[in-house]
Design a protein around this motif. Sequence first.
Motif, PDB file in Angstrom:
ATOM      1  N   THR A  76       0.914  -1.286   0.242  1.00 27.90           N
ATOM      2  CA  THR A  76      -0.007  -0.011   0.128  1.00 27.90           C
ATOM      3  C   THR A  76       1.033   1.200   0.066  1.00 27.90           C
ATOM      4  OG1 THR A  76      -1.760  -1.106   1.356  1.00 27.90           O
ATOM      5  CG2 THR A  76      -1.978   1.332   1.265  1.00 27.90           C
ATOM      6  N   THR A  77       1.847   1.438   0.906  1.00 30.16           N
ATOM      7  CA  THR A  77       2.818   2.436   0.801  1.00 30.16           C
ATOM      8  C   THR A  77       3.647   2.723  -0.530  1.00 30.16           C
ATOM      9  OG1 THR A  77       3.048   2.024   3.282  1.00 30.16           O
ATOM     10  CG2 THR A  77       4.786   3.258   2.128  1.00 30.16           C
ATOM     11  N   THR A  78       4.062   1.417  -0.994  1.00 28.16           N
ATOM     12  CA  THR A  78       4.686   1.842  -2.240  1.00 28.16           C
ATOM     13  C   THR A  78       3.855   1.979  -3.493  1.00 28.16           C
ATOM     14  OG1 THR A  78       4.443  -0.438  -2.820  1.00 28.16           O
ATOM     15  CG2 THR A  78       6.493   0.209  -1.642  1.00 28.16           C
ATOM     16  N   ARG A  79       2.412   2.082  -3.386  1.00 22.81           N
ATOM     17  CA  ARG A  79       1.510   2.168  -4.152  1.00 22.81           C
ATOM     18  C   ARG A  79       0.994   3.712  -4.033  1.00 22.81           C
ATOM     19  NH1 ARG A  79       0.335   1.023  -9.219  1.00 22.81           N
ATOM     20  NH2 ARG A  79      -1.853   1.017  -9.513  1.00 22.81           N
ATOM     21  N   VAL A  80       1.133   4.292  -2.853  1.00 20.85           N
ATOM     22  CA  VAL A  80       0.746   5.684  -2.614  1.00 20.85           C
ATOM     23  C   VAL A  80       1.838   6.328  -3.236  1.00 20.85           C
ATOM     24  CG1 VAL A  80       0.437   7.216  -0.888  1.00 20.85           C
ATOM     25  CG2 VAL A  80      -0.810   5.146  -0.704  1.00 20.85           C
ATOM     26  N   VAL A  81       3.219   6.130  -2.830  1.00 19.46           N
ATOM     27  CA  VAL A  81       4.253   6.776  -3.330  1.00 19.46           C
ATOM     28  C   VAL A  81       4.490   6.955  -4.583  1.00 19.46           C
ATOM     29  CG1 VAL A  81       6.831   6.761  -3.139  1.00 19.46           C
ATOM     30  CG2 VAL A  81       5.332   6.433  -0.988  1.00 19.46           C
ATOM     31  N   GLU A  82       4.080   5.611  -5.641  1.00 18.31           N
ATOM     32  CA  GLU A  82       4.374   5.727  -6.852  1.00 18.31           C
ATOM     33  C   GLU A  82       3.294   6.469  -7.449  1.00 18.31           C
ATOM     34  OE1 GLU A  82       3.777   2.317 -10.305  1.00 18.31           O
ATOM     35  OE2 GLU A  82       4.125   1.582  -8.281  1.00 18.31           O
ATOM     36  N   ARG A  83       2.004   6.679  -6.933  1.00 21.05           N
ATOM     37  CA  ARG A  83       0.926   7.291  -7.574  1.00 21.05           C
ATOM     38  C   ARG A  83       1.291   8.927  -7.285  1.00 21.05           C
ATOM     39  NH1 ARG A  83      -4.762   4.309  -6.007  1.00 21.05           N
ATOM     40  NH2 ARG A  83      -4.493   2.766  -7.494  1.00 21.05           N
ATOM     41  N   ARG A  84       1.790   9.238  -6.349  1.00 17.15           N
ATOM     42  CA  ARG A  84       2.406  10.874  -5.742  1.00 17.15           C
ATOM     43  C   ARG A  84       3.443  11.101  -6.568  1.00 17.15           C
ATOM     44  NH1 ARG A  84       2.568  11.971   0.254  1.00 17.15           N
ATOM     45  NH2 ARG A  84       0.549  11.760  -0.018  1.00 17.15           N
ATOM     46  N   ARG A  85       4.324  10.174  -7.188  1.00 18.33           N
ATOM     47  CA  ARG A  85       5.394  10.641  -8.040  1.00 18.33           C
ATOM     48  C   ARG A  85       5.078  10.514  -9.607  1.00 18.33           C
ATOM     49  NH1 ARG A  85      10.953   7.571  -6.077  1.00 18.33           N
ATOM     50  NH2 ARG A  85      11.044   8.387  -3.968  1.00 18.33           N
ATOM     51  N   GLY A  86       3.976   9.906  -9.675  1.00 19.38           N
ATOM     52  CA  GLY A  86       3.626   9.950 -11.280  1.00 19.38           C
ATOM     53  C   GLY A  86       3.978   8.718 -12.023  1.00 19.38           C
ATOM     54  N   GLY A  87       4.165   7.401 -11.537  1.00 19.26           N
ATOM     55  CA  GLY A  87       4.266   6.345 -12.126  1.00 19.26           C
ATOM     56  C   GLY A  87       5.640   5.603 -11.751  1.00 19.26           C
ATOM     57  N   THR A  88       5.893   4.688 -12.702  1.00 21.43           N
ATOM     58  CA  THR A  88       7.137   4.218 -12.371  1.00 21.43           C
ATOM     59  C   THR A  88       8.544   5.070 -12.832  1.00 21.43           C
ATOM     60  OG1 THR A  88       7.128   2.771 -14.344  1.00 21.43           O
ATOM     61  CG2 THR A  88       6.164   1.868 -12.349  1.00 21.43           C
ATOM     62  N   ARG A  89       9.546   4.704 -12.797  1.00 22.72           N
ATOM     63  CA  ARG A  89      10.884   5.254 -13.154  1.00 22.72           C
ATOM     64  C   ARG A  89      10.777   5.338 -14.902  1.00 22.72           C
ATOM     65  NH1 ARG A  89      16.269   3.246 -10.878  1.00 22.72           N
ATOM     66  NH2 ARG A  89      15.536   4.063  -9.034  1.00 22.72           N
ATOM     67  N   ARG A  90      10.363   4.006 -15.297  1.00 20.52           N
ATOM     68  CA  ARG A  90      10.266   4.116 -16.786  1.00 20.52           C
ATOM     69  C   ARG A  90       9.403   4.975 -17.283  1.00 20.52           C
ATOM     70  NH1 ARG A  90       9.393  -1.821 -18.429  1.00 20.52           N
ATOM     71  NH2 ARG A  90      11.528  -1.924 -17.842  1.00 20.52           N
ATOM     72  N   GLU A  91       8.154   5.122 -16.803  1.00 20.16           N
ATOM     73  CA  GLU A  91       7.169   6.051 -17.246  1.00 20.16           C
ATOM     74  C   GLU A  91       7.292   7.469 -16.879  1.00 20.16           C
ATOM     75  OE1 GLU A  91       3.916   5.098 -14.961  1.00 20.16           O
ATOM     76  OE2 GLU A  91       3.187   3.311 -16.028  1.00 20.16           O
ATOM     77  N   ARG A  92       8.245   7.695 -15.880  1.00 20.46           N
ATOM     78  CA  ARG A  92       8.900   9.366 -15.846  1.00 20.46           C
ATOM     79  C   ARG A  92       9.642   9.584 -16.752  1.00 20.46           C
ATOM     80  NH1 ARG A  92       8.754   7.731 -10.237  1.00 20.46           N
ATOM     81  NH2 ARG A  92      11.019   7.620 -10.370  1.00 20.46           N
ATOM     82  N   ARG A  93      10.491   8.410 -17.023  1.00 21.56           N
ATOM     83  CA  ARG A  93      11.632   8.708 -18.189  1.00 21.56           C
ATOM     84  C   ARG A  93      11.073   8.955 -19.271  1.00 21.56           C
ATOM     85  NH1 ARG A  93      16.040   4.544 -17.295  1.00 21.56           N
ATOM     86  NH2 ARG A  93      16.262   5.388 -15.161  1.00 21.56           N
ATOM     87  N   ALA A  94      10.147   8.323 -19.792  1.00 23.56           N
ATOM     88  CA  ALA A  94       9.430   8.099 -21.051  1.00 23.56           C
ATOM     89  C   ALA A  94       8.611   9.585 -21.331  1.00 23.56           C
ATOM     90  CB  ALA A  94       8.298   7.121 -21.301  1.00 23.56           C
TER      91      ALA A  94
END
Length: 145
Positions: A76-94
């Motif tokens: 749950t914590t990792t999911r919340v952090v991922e949503r707050r940052r705007g996706g996974t690292r690959r998605e942010r890089r793209a």
Amino acid sequence: MIAETVCSAVSAAGLGIAAVTAYRKRFLAAARIAAYALVPLGLVMTGVVDWLADTAFSPTAWAGFGVLGVSWALFTTTRVVERRRGGTRRERRAARAAAEREAVAPAASAPSLGQGTRPAARPTAASGGDDDFSDIEAILKKHGI
């Protein structure tokens, strides 16, 4: 052994209540009561009650539930952090690469040569607001308020 006896007694009492309800010509309610009354008996017959009794008094089982709880909290914590940052690292890089490619075009700030049309005048909001209030006043007067 005690759990099986209690479940059997609960089932017998429920079936008795269902019989009394059926005697009063409330067959639908009697069938529903009988369905609920047969659940504890079914749990005893399938062995679920034994399994629950063994699990309730086992420290290893409780430790396992604790580990599952920690695992759920981490997910749950990792999911919340991922949503707050705007996706996974690959998605942010793209997204960053797409933003660099589609930055501002060189001719974007040049003025247009043709004459543009003026936007239509907007209606005044005062006349529309009066109608709304008159409707509200009519409703309130209708109800004597």
